[in-house]
Design a protein around this motif. Structure first.
Motif, mmCIF file in Angstrom:
data_model
loop_
_atom_site.group_PDB
_atom_site.id
_atom_site.type_symbol
_atom_site.label_atom_id
_atom_site.label_comp_id
_atom_site.label_asym_id
_atom_site.label_seq_id
_atom_site.Cartn_x
_atom_site.Cartn_y
_atom_site.Cartn_z
ATOM 1 N N SER A 1 0.844 -1.199 0.000
ATOM 2 C CA SER A 1 0.000 0.000 0.000
ATOM 3 C C SER A 1 0.878 1.248 0.000
ATOM 4 N N ASP A 2 0.290 2.348 -0.403
ATOM 5 C CA ASP A 2 1.008 3.626 -0.421
ATOM 6 C C ASP A 2 0.509 4.478 0.745
ATOM 7 N N PHE A 3 0.893 4.064 1.958
ATOM 8 C CA PHE A 3 0.419 4.772 3.142
ATOM 9 C C PHE A 3 0.921 6.209 3.160
ATOM 10 N N ALA A 4 2.181 6.410 2.811
ATOM 11 C CA ALA A 4 2.729 7.769 2.782
ATOM 12 C C ALA A 4 1.959 8.639 1.784
ATOM 13 N N GLY A 5 1.587 8.049 0.656
ATOM 14 C CA GLY A 5 0.806 8.791 -0.327
ATOM 15 C C GLY A 5 -0.552 9.192 0.221
ATOM 16 N N LEU A 6 -1.178 8.289 0.977
ATOM 17 C CA LEU A 6 -2.462 8.591 1.605
ATOM 18 C C LEU A 6 -2.329 9.768 2.568
ATOM 19 N N VAL A 7 -1.310 9.715 3.415
ATOM 20 C CA VAL A 7 -1.121 10.791 4.400
ATOM 21 C C VAL A 7 -0.866 12.114 3.692
ATOM 22 N N HIS A 8 0.006 12.115 2.689
ATOM 23 C CA HIS A 8 0.288 13.360 1.973
ATOM 24 C C HIS A 8 -0.959 13.906 1.286
ATOM 25 N N TYR A 9 -1.806 13.022 0.795
ATOM 26 C CA TYR A 9 -3.057 13.435 0.156
ATOM 27 C C TYR A 9 -3.947 14.155 1.164
ATOM 28 N N GLU A 10 -4.067 13.594 2.364
ATOM 29 C CA GLU A 10 -4.900 14.213 3.395
ATOM 30 C C GLU A 10 -4.260 15.496 3.924
ATOM 31 N N VAL A 11 -2.937 15.535 3.979
ATOM 32 C CA VAL A 11 -2.250 16.764 4.402
ATOM 33 C C VAL A 11 -2.569 17.894 3.432
ATOM 34 N N ARG A 12 -2.539 17.604 2.141
ATOM 35 C CA ARG A 12 -2.866 18.646 1.155
ATOM 36 C C ARG A 12 -4.302 19.132 1.332
ATOM 37 N N ARG A 13 -5.187 18.221 1.631
ATOM 38 C CA ARG A 13 -6.584 18.613 1.856
ATOM 39 C C ARG A 13 -6.676 19.520 3.087
ATOM 40 N N ALA A 14 -5.991 19.155 4.153
ATOM 41 C CA ALA A 14 -6.021 19.970 5.369
ATOM 42 C C ALA A 14 -5.425 21.352 5.113
ATOM 43 N N ARG A 15 -4.322 21.404 4.346
ATOM 44 C CA ARG A 15 -3.711 22.713 4.053
ATOM 45 C C ARG A 15 -4.660 23.608 3.268
ATOM 46 N N ALA A 16 -5.403 23.027 2.336
ATOM 47 C CA ALA A 16 -6.367 23.820 1.571
ATOM 48 C C ALA A 16 -7.465 24.364 2.485
ATOM 49 N N ASP B 1 3.033 19.834 9.546
ATOM 50 C CA ASP B 1 4.381 19.808 8.972
ATOM 51 C C ASP B 1 5.133 18.549 9.395
ATOM 52 N N ARG B 2 5.036 18.197 10.681
ATOM 53 C CA ARG B 2 5.737 17.011 11.187
ATOM 54 C C ARG B 2 5.184 15.740 10.543
ATOM 55 N N ILE B 3 3.881 15.683 10.418
ATOM 56 C CA ILE B 3 3.254 14.509 9.806
ATOM 57 C C ILE B 3 3.663 14.396 8.341
ATOM 58 N N GLU B 4 3.730 15.531 7.645
ATOM 59 C CA GLU B 4 4.127 15.516 6.239
ATOM 60 C C GLU B 4 5.566 15.027 6.080
ATOM 61 N N ARG B 5 6.446 15.451 6.989
ATOM 62 C CA ARG B 5 7.857 15.049 6.891
ATOM 63 C C ARG B 5 8.045 13.563 7.177
ATOM 64 N N ASP B 6 7.220 13.020 8.084
ATOM 65 C CA ASP B 6 7.368 11.617 8.475
ATOM 66 C C ASP B 6 5.990 10.985 8.615
ATOM 67 N N PRO B 7 5.368 10.604 7.494
ATOM 68 C CA PRO B 7 3.996 10.070 7.546
ATOM 69 C C PRO B 7 3.846 8.862 8.457
ATOM 70 N N TRP B 8 4.897 8.036 8.535
ATOM 71 C CA TRP B 8 4.803 6.817 9.342
ATOM 72 C C TRP B 8 4.796 7.101 10.839
ATOM 73 N N ALA B 9 5.127 8.309 11.232
ATOM 74 C CA ALA B 9 5.139 8.653 12.659
ATOM 75 C C ALA B 9 3.764 8.499 13.287
ATOM 76 N N VAL B 10 2.701 8.704 12.502
ATOM 77 C CA VAL B 10 1.355 8.621 13.079
ATOM 78 C C VAL B 10 0.996 7.193 13.468
ATOM 79 N N LEU B 11 1.706 6.205 12.914
ATOM 80 C CA LEU B 11 1.470 4.815 13.291
ATOM 81 C C LEU B 11 2.291 4.409 14.503
ATOM 82 N N ARG B 12 3.288 5.206 14.827
ATOM 83 C CA ARG B 12 4.121 4.891 15.988
ATOM 84 C C ARG B 12 3.561 5.492 17.268
ATOM 85 N N GLY B 13 2.637 6.416 17.166
ATOM 86 C CA GLY B 13 2.074 7.058 18.351
ATOM 87 C C GLY B 13 1.590 8.451 18.013
ATOM 88 N N ARG B 14 1.060 9.129 19.009
ATOM 89 C CA ARG B 14 0.509 10.465 18.804
ATOM 90 C C ARG B 14 1.624 11.467 18.542
#
Length: 316
Positions: free
Chosen positions: A223-238, A270-283
């Motif tokens: 799966s493209d988990f990082a792609g999913l996170v970046h997609y949602e980040v762009r939506r949030a930025r808009a 910004d932190r989530i965008e730099r490291d999308p996998w961080a959200v799976l490691r914890g808050r």
């Protein structure tokens, strides 16, 4: 007429105590919210604390360990309390300090209390285990649990007399609430998955191959988990960009409050965008000193000017 702690119409001692209780709840439990409202003058800070304490009560019912049927009853009881506040049936000596403070705030500010009904409706969606097929579906939930709070907050802040476009201020406040909530959803992916909740739209999960197993917090291989996170980040930025149009309509300290809260969530994004996998490691969170720095920037007007340029299509 407004009641204050001093002057010809002093605030009664039970109301002062009720506000003090709500401010203690806010200071002790609001991880990000409290940094913004510290920048407000006392009256607005008290009203915002009353709103937070009531909202916290609703959220705690939804997030608690009670059976769904019991949660439903508790939430409807809270709605009945809100009806009493709406009708002016809460006295200063009521034993519920949150009710006393919110009832007083509703006398001092034009609070659209129906927004708190929307919050209860949103938490009931959680209790029922609602899932969301599309972003349009998720927006309904986000508007209930966050957009409505944005509109309630705007009633406390008010808009500056003659501010251009002020008739759209509630719309911008609502949109900023959506931006904050989507950021929360991204930040809490692992925590929510552990509780059996998936908020991200099903069609977004499918688009990036993340559907299978996502409820466990472990996206499937390939799966493209990082792609999913970046997609949602762009939506949030808009959403942030649109919501930031509210800032020039507010007075300096209210604008600073909003800029501080938005600034904290922008940095989380910004932190989530730099490291999308961080959200799976914890808050993902910011240290206290960084939140304080953002709040100071908000009060100085630095973040407000940067955000204001972004809100009009510019770049910092």
């Amino acid at each position: 007429m407004s009641r204050t702690m001093e002057g010809p119409n002093p605030m009664p001692a039970p109301v002062q105590a009720a506000y003090a209780y709500c401010e203690a709840v806010t200071g002790g439990q609001a991880r990000n919210f409290a940094y913004g409202i510290r920048l407000l003058p006392a009256g607005k800070r008290q009203a915002m604390s009353a709103l937070y304490a009531f909202s916290r009560r609703v959220d705690d019912i939804g997030d608690g360990t009670l059976a769904p049927e019991t949660k439903h009853v508790r939430l409807e009881d809270t709605r009945a309390l809100l009806d009493r506040i709406r009708k002016g049936d809460v006295e200063d000596d009521d034993t519920d300090p949150v009710a006393v403070a919110l009832a007083d705030a509703a006398q001092r500010y034009p609070l659209p209390l129906d927004g708190l009904d929307e919050l209860i409706d949103g938490v009931l969606m959680d209790v029922r285990g609602a899932s969301y097929e599309t972003w349009d579906d998720l927006k309904v939930y986000c508007r209930c649990v966050a957009g409505a709070i944005g509109r309630l907050s705007l009633a406390v802040f008010g808009t500056q007399p003659g501010a251009p476009g002020a008739e759209r201020a509630p719309e911008y406040a609502d949109t900023l609430g959506l931006a904050l909530q989507l950021t929360n959803i991204l930040r809490d992916v692992a925590e929510d998955a552990a509780g059996g909740r998936v908020y991200l739209p099903a069609d977004d999960l499918a688009k990036f191959g993340c559907t299978e197993g996502f409820g466990t917090g472990r996206p499937p291989a390939g799966s493209d988990f990082a792609g999913l996170v970046h997609y949602e980040v762009r939506r949030a930025r808009a959403l942030f960009t649109e919501g930031y149009r509210l800032l020039p309509m507010l007075d300096r300290r209210s604008g600073a409050c909003v800029a501080a809260m938005a600034g904290i969530y922008r940095r989380l994004l910004d932190r989530i965008e730099r490291d999308p996998w961080a959200v799976l490691r914890g808050r993902v969170s910011l240290p206290g000193h960084e939140k304080a720095y953002v709040a100071v920037r908000g009060l100085s007007g630095l973040d407000a000017r940067v955000i204001g340029r972004q809100g009009h299509g510019g770049r910092p």
